[in-house]
Design a protein around this motif. Structure first.
Motif: not given
Length: 91
Positions: A77-91
């Motif tokens: 529900d936020s840009i911050e959660k998008i960034q966190s998601f990307l780090k967790e799933v893609f890195l």
């Protein structure tokens, strides 16, 4: 920021990292909005919400059902959660 703007941002960022954020339509009510596929063969579900938005009861039930089957479901529900998601799933 509206849910549609966040969803567009997620789709663009996932694509930039070589993945796909497919609009998920199954014919079953309450399933997550997006199926995110990574270049490493990982698949996760994402439910997008407007800032501060909450899952409806049926969405919460579907989330529990999918998690019981071993799938990962993210609620964003936020840009911050998008960034966190990307780090967790893609890195």
């Amino acid at each position: 920021m509206q849910e549609s703007s966040l969803e567009r941002r997620l789709k663009n960022e996932v694509g930039r990292l070589g993945g796909m954020a497919l609009k998920f339509t199954s014919g079953v009510t309450g399933v997550p909005d997006r199926l995110v596929l990574t270049p490493k063969g990982k698949a996760v579900f994402v439910e997008m919400k407007a800032p501060g938005g909450r899952l409806r009861p049926l969405q919460a039930k579907r989330k529990q059902q999918l998690e019981a089957l071993g799938f990962e479901i993210y609620v964003i529900d936020s840009i911050e959660k998008i960034q966190s998601f990307l780090k967790e799933v893609f890195l």
